[in-house]
Design an enzyme around this catalytic site. Structure first.
Site, PDB file in Angstrom:
ATOM      1  N   CYS A 143      67.991  54.621  63.760  1.00  0.00           N
ATOM      2  CA  CYS A 143      67.139  53.755  62.946  1.00  0.00           C
ATOM      3  C   CYS A 143      65.980  54.494  62.266  1.00  0.00           C
ATOM      4  CB  CYS A 143      66.613  52.582  63.768  1.00  0.00           C
ATOM      5  SG  CYS A 143      65.603  53.087  65.157  1.00  0.00           S
ATOM      6  N   HIS A 178      46.322  42.899  52.219  1.00  0.00           N
ATOM      7  CA  HIS A 178      47.234  41.753  52.364  1.00  0.00           C
ATOM      8  C   HIS A 178      47.975  41.469  51.071  1.00  0.00           C
ATOM      9  CE1 HIS A 178      44.777  40.834  55.961  1.00  0.00           C
ATOM     10  NE2 HIS A 178      45.958  40.475  56.397  1.00  0.00           N
ATOM     11  N   GLU A 198      63.591  58.600  71.335  1.00  0.00           N
ATOM     12  CA  GLU A 198      62.730  59.272  70.367  1.00  0.00           C
ATOM     13  C   GLU A 198      61.877  60.354  71.017  1.00  0.00           C
ATOM     14  OE1 GLU A 198      60.645  56.099  68.296  1.00  0.00           O
ATOM     15  OE2 GLU A 198      60.317  55.005  70.137  1.00  0.00           O
ATOM     16  N   ASP A 209      60.206  59.605  65.153  1.00  0.00           N
ATOM     17  CA  ASP A 209      59.442  60.170  66.263  1.00  0.00           C
ATOM     18  C   ASP A 209      60.172  61.329  66.922  1.00  0.00           C
ATOM     19  OD1 ASP A 209      56.934  58.903  66.447  1.00  0.00           O
ATOM     20  OD2 ASP A 209      57.900  57.055  67.095  1.00  0.00           O
TER      21      ASP A 209
END
Ligand code: PEP
Ligand code: MG
Length: 779
Positions: free
Chosen positions: A707, A394, A636, A660
Site C-alpha cells: 500500500c 480546510h 513497514e 515507511d
C-alpha cells in the site's frame, strides 16, 4: 448506577456535554454544568474538575459537585494525593478503597473522608496534562472499563474546551497589552472618515505566469469571477447609528450568523462528511463566546458602528492567531475571518455567496474559506486560484474532494487579475497563466485534449478486471483518508479500500470522537463499498502526524519515537474506543482491521488480547459485530521483515507499507528533502525485503498487499507483481494507469524482470534497467 446500559449512558452524557458547551458562555459555567451532569449520570456522590496551574505542579479545584462549595479554589501539589497521581502518571487512577492507597491524602476542606472509591482521569493539551476529572463514591465501587472509557472521553471533551478557553484568554490578554495604543488610534480616527483601500489598478490585458501550490490536479481555462476582498478591506459604515440601534443590529446579526453556521455545518456534512463539517462547530463556539461578543459590544458602547466594531475585533483575533507558532492554530485565522465576514454580511444585508456566479468561471480570491466552498455551486466553478492558503487548509481538503482544479498561494494574484481577465489554472503544476496568448492557449487545449483522451481510454477499462494476459488476477484497492475520497475511488474503479487512514477524520476535529461517532464514519466507508473489502487502519499518529488536541511528548527523533501502534498500546482507552468503533461498524460491510508499525509477535499478541476484550464487552452488551473480522498488520519496519514468517502465523494478512519501510530500512527521513536521494525504493535491501515478506505470506497461505506510494508507478507495479505481490492499494487516481499496465504485461514477463532485478547489487543499475524495460514495455 442508573439501570440504563453504560455505553448508552456515556453516549447520552457526551451528547449533553456537547450541548452544554454550545450553550455555555464561559469556562466556569461550562465546568460547573459538566460536573453536575456527570455526577448525576454516573450516580456518583462527587464529581470534580481540577485544572493545572501554569507552574505545572499545582492543581486547583475549579468545579465540584459533592465536595464542599468552599473547597472550590483550593490547591494541591501534583506530588500529593490520588488526583496528583493521575497527573504525574499521565494515566487513569482507579481504586475502590482510596484511603488504603499509598498515595491517598486527606484534604480537610473537601470533607472527603466519607468517600471510598476514586476514579481520576487526566486530560491533556497537546503535550501536557492540564487537569483531572475525578469521580468519587461513598461506597466501595469498582469502576468498569466501560465507565472508565466514558469518563476518558468526557475528559477529552473537557480538554478541548479548556484549551479553547485558554486560547481566547491569552488573546484577550494580548489585546489588553495593546489597549493603550488601540485607544490612542481610536481617539485619532474617531469621527474621521474610514477610507476604503481603493481598488488596485489592474491591467486586464496584462500577461503573466504566476506560480503557487497545486492543490487539486487538472486544468481550467476561462473567465474569472473575483470574490469580494477580505473582511478588513471591505468599506465599512462611516457613521454609527444610535447605540441602542447598533446593539440591536448586532444581536440580530449574531443570530443570523449562528443560523447560517448551523446550516453550513449541515450542508457540508451532507456534501462531504461530518468530519469535514466539524470546523463549523468551532465557529459556533466562537460566535457564542462571551469574550468575543463582549468586545464588540464594548466598541459599540464606545461609539463605533456594529460593522466596524466587528471588523476591529475580528482583526485583532486574526492578528493574534496569525502570530501563533503552531501552523494549525495559525490556520485558524482563516476561520476567524470567515466568522467575521458572515457577521458583517448579516449586518449589511450582503450575500457573499456566489448567487450571481455565472457558468464556467474560475474563482479568484485573496483567500477561499470553507464556507465559500460550501455555499458555492460546484457545477459553475471550473477552477480556483487564490493568494493565500496551503495544502492543509480546510478549503484545500474540500477543493480536492470536489475535484476542482485549484492553485493556492499565488503571490500578487489580485493585483494582476481584472474582471475581464482570462486565466488558465493548472492545478497539477501549480501555475496560473494570466491572459495567456494564443500559443499558450493552444498548448493547453492540446494538454486538455490529451488529458481527456487518456481519461476516456482509462474510463473504458474502469469496469474491467486487472488481469494479466496470462491470467493472473491482481486486486486494485484505494488508499483513502476522507469520506469524500470514496467518490474518487469509485471514479477510478477501485475494488475496495485497502487502506483507510483513520487519523485524517481525527485531524479535522477538535476532540477525540467517541466510539459511536467513529462507527458512523467507518460505516459510511463500508457502505461506500458494499460487498467489497474495506481495510480500516487504526490510528497512526506521531512522526509527522499530530492531533491538535492530543498530548504528544517532544522528541528528538519523532519517527523513531512514540508513534502509531505504540501510542495505541499505551493509551488503551483511545485504542479500545477505536476498536469498538470499528467493530460496531463492521456488520455494515466486509470489514478488516489493520495495525500500523508492528515490530514483532509480542505486539500482535497484545493487540489480539485487547481486541478480544473489546469483543467480549460488545458481546455482553448484545452489540452485533463481525466476529470473523480480518486482522492484518502493516509491514513497514525491518524488524517485521526479519520475523515475517513468525508474524504470518499470527495474522490473516500483511500489507507492506513501503513509504515507511524505505525510510526505516535506509535510515532516511521520508520528509527530509536533504536526504531525498538516499530514500530509494530501488535499493536492493528494500526489494529483497518485499520479496521476503511476499514469500513468508505465500508460505503461510496468507495474502500480502502493498500500500505504499511506489506502486502508483506502472513499472514498479509490474516489478512488484513479479516479486509476488497480488494486490495493491493505491492513491485512487493511479489505479487506471496501473491497471492498464497489468492488462498488457504477462506475469511471466514481470517475473523475469523481478528475477533480473533481484540479482543486481546497485540501486543505480536497477533504476537504469527498469527505465529500459519501461520503454520496451511501452509504459
Ligand atoms: C506506508 O508507510 O507505506 C503507508 C502506506 O502508511 P503511511 O504512508 O500512512 O505512513
Ligand atoms: Mg506508514
Amino acid at each position: 448506577m442508573p439501570d440504563e446500559p453504560v455505553e448508552k449512558l456515556g453516549l447520552r452524557t457526551l451528547e449533553d456535554i456537547s450541548a452544554l458547551i454550545l450553550h455555555s458562555h464561559d469556562l466556569q459555567e461550562t465546568l460547573d454544568n459538566i460536573v453536575n451532569l456527570v455526577a448525576k449520570r454516573m450516580a456518583s456522590d462527587v464529581c470534580s474538575i481540577y485544572l493545572l496551574e501554569e507552574d505545572g505542579e499545582t492543581l486547583r479545584l475549579h468545579a465540584t459537585r459533592g465536595l464542599s462549595r468552599l473547597s472550590v479554589g483550593i490547591t494541591m501539589k501534583t506530588s500529593e494525593g490520588l488526583t496528583g497521581l493521575a497527573v504525574e502518571s499521565r494515566g487513569v487512577v482507579a481504586t475502590d478503597n482510596a484511603p488504603l492507597h499509598p498515595r491517598y491524602k486527606y484534604f480537610r476542606q473537601t470533607k472527603e473522608e466519607k468517600v471510598l472509591s476514586f476514579l481520576g482521569v487526566p486530560f491533556f493539551e497537546r503535550k501536557n496534562p492540564i487537569g483531572v476529572i475525578v469521580v468519587q463514591n461513598r461506597e466501595a465501587r469498582t469502576f468498569t472499563p466501560a465507565e472508565i472509557s466514558a469518563v476518558s472521553t468526557i475528559a477529552w471533551q473537557i480538554s478541548s474546551i479548556v484549551s479553547n478557553a485558554k486560547l481566547l484568554d491569552s488573546i484577550r490578554k494580548k489585546e489588553e497589552e495593546r489597549a493603550y495604543y488601540a485607544a490612542e488610534v481610536e481617539r485619532l480616527t474617531k469621527g474621521g472618515v474610514l477610507k476604503s483601500p481603493g481598488t488596485p489598478k489592474r491591467a486586464s490585458s496584462h500577461q503573466a505566469v504566476l506560480t503557487g501550490i497545486g492543490i487539486a490536479p487538472g486544468f481550467a481555462a476561462g473567465k474569472v469571477s473575483i470574490l469580494n476582498r477580505g473582511l478588513r478591506e471591505e468599506p465599512v459604515l462611516e457613521r454609527a447609528r444610535p447605540r441602542a440601534e447598533e446593539h440591536k443590529r448586532l444581536l440580530i446579526a449574531l443570530e443570523k450568523a449562528r443560523i447560517q453556521t448551523i446550516y453550513l455545518e449541515k450542508r457540508v456534512g451532507e456534501m462531504l462528511s461530518e468530519a469535514d463539517a466539524a470546523i463549523f462547530h468551532s465557529h459556533l463556539m466562537i460566535l457564542e463566546d462571551r469574550g468575543f461578543t463582549g468586545k464588540i459590544t464594548t466598541l459599540i458602547d464606545e461609539g463605533l458602528g456594529a460593522e466596524r466594531a466587528v471588523s476591529e475585533v475580528v482583526g485583532h483575533y486574526i492578528a493574534a492567531f496569525s502570530q501563533m507558532e503552531d501552523p494549525y492554530l495559525r490556520e485558524r485565522s482563516a476561520d476567524m475571518e470567515d466568522i467575521g465576514r458572515r457577521l458583517v454580511d448579516a449586518l449589511s444585508g450582503n450575500h457573499r455567496s456566489q448567487e450571481k456566479l455565472k457558468e464556467n468561471r474560475v474563482i479568484i480570491a485573496r483567500e477561499l474559506l470553507p464556507s465559500d466552498l460550501a455555499t458555492m455551486d460546484p457545477g459553475k466553478v471550473i477552477g480556483i486560484a487564490t493568494e493565500k492558503g496551503n495544502l492543509n487548509a480546510h478549503a484545500a481538503i474540500m477543493a480536492r474532494a470536489l475535484g476542482i482544479p485549484t492553485v493556492f498561494g499565488v503571490d500578487g494574484l489580485l493585483k494582476l487579475v481584472g474582471v475581464r481577465s482570462e486565466v488558465i489554472v493548472d492545478g497539477t503544476s501549480g501555475c496560473v497563466y494570466l491572459n495567456p496568448d494564443q500559443s499558450v492557449k493552444l498548448e493547453y487545449q492540446r494538454l486538455q485534449g490529451e488529458f481527456d483522451l487518456k481519461q476516456r481510454a482509462l474510463e473504458g477499462i474502469r469496469e474491467l478486471p486487472a488481469v494479466t494476459p496470462d491470467g493472473c488476477r491482481i486486486m486494485l484497492y484505494a488508499n483513502i483518508g476522507l469520506i469524500s475520497d470514496l467518490r474518487v475511488a469509485h471514479l477510478n474503479g477501485a475494488e475496495g479500500v485497502g487502506l483507510y487512514r483513520t487519523e485524517f477524520p481525527f485531524m479535522t476535529r477538535n476532540a477525540f470522537p467517541d466510539r459511536y461517532e467513529q462507527a458512523s464514519v467507518y460505516r459510511k466507508v463500508l457502505e461506500g463499498f458494499p460487498g467489497q473489502p474495506v481495510t480500516i487502519r487504526t490510528l497512526d499518529i506521531g512522526g509527522d502526524k499530530g492531533l491538535s488536541y492530543f498530548p504528544h511528548p517532544k522528541e528528538d527523533n519523532p519517527f523513531l519515537g512514540w508513534r502509531s501502534i505504540r501510542v495505541s498500546l499505551e493509551r488503551e482507552d483511545i485504542f479500545r474506543e477505536q476498536l469498538a468503533g470499528v467493530l460496531l461498524a463492521s456488520p455494515h460491510g466486509r470489514c478488516n482491521l489493520m495495525f500500523p508499525l508492528v515490530s514483532g509477535v509480542d505486539e500482535v499478541r497484545a493487540i489480539k488480547r485487547i481486541l478480544e476484550e473489546v469483543k467480549e464487552e460488545l458481546t455482553r452488551e448484545g452489540k452485533p459485530f463481525d466476529r470473523e473480522i480480518g486482522l492484518g498488520i502493516m509491514v513497514e519496519l525491518p524488524a517485521a521483515v526479519l520475523v515475517a514468517e513468525m508474524l504470518a502465523k499470527e495474522v490473516d494478512y500483511f500489507s507492506i507499507g513501503t513509504n515507511d519501510l524505505i525510510q526505516y530500512t535506509l535510515a532516511c527521513d521520508r520528509n527530509n528533502q536533504r536526504v531525498k536521494k538516499w530514500y530509494d525504493p530501488y535499493h536492493p535491501a528494500v526489494l529483497h525485503s518485499i520479496k521476503k515478506v511476499a514469500d513468508a505470506a505465500a508460505g503461510a497461505g496468507k495474502p500480502a498487499t502493498l500500500c505504499g506510494e511506489m506502486a502508483g508507478e506502472p513499472i514498479n507495479a509490474i516489478l512488484l507483481m513479479g516479486l509476488g505481490i497480488r494486490s495493491f492499494s493505491l492513491s485512487a487516481p493511479c489505479i487506471p494507469q496501473v491497471k492498464e499496465a497489468i492488462r498488457h504485461i504477462a506475469l511471466a514477463r514481470a517475473r523475469r524482470i523481478a528475477d533480473r532485478v533481484l540479482g543486481m547489487e546497485s540501486a543505480l543499475a536497477i533504476r537504469s534497467y527498469l527505465e529500459v524495460a519501461q520503454r520496451e514495455l511501452g509504459l
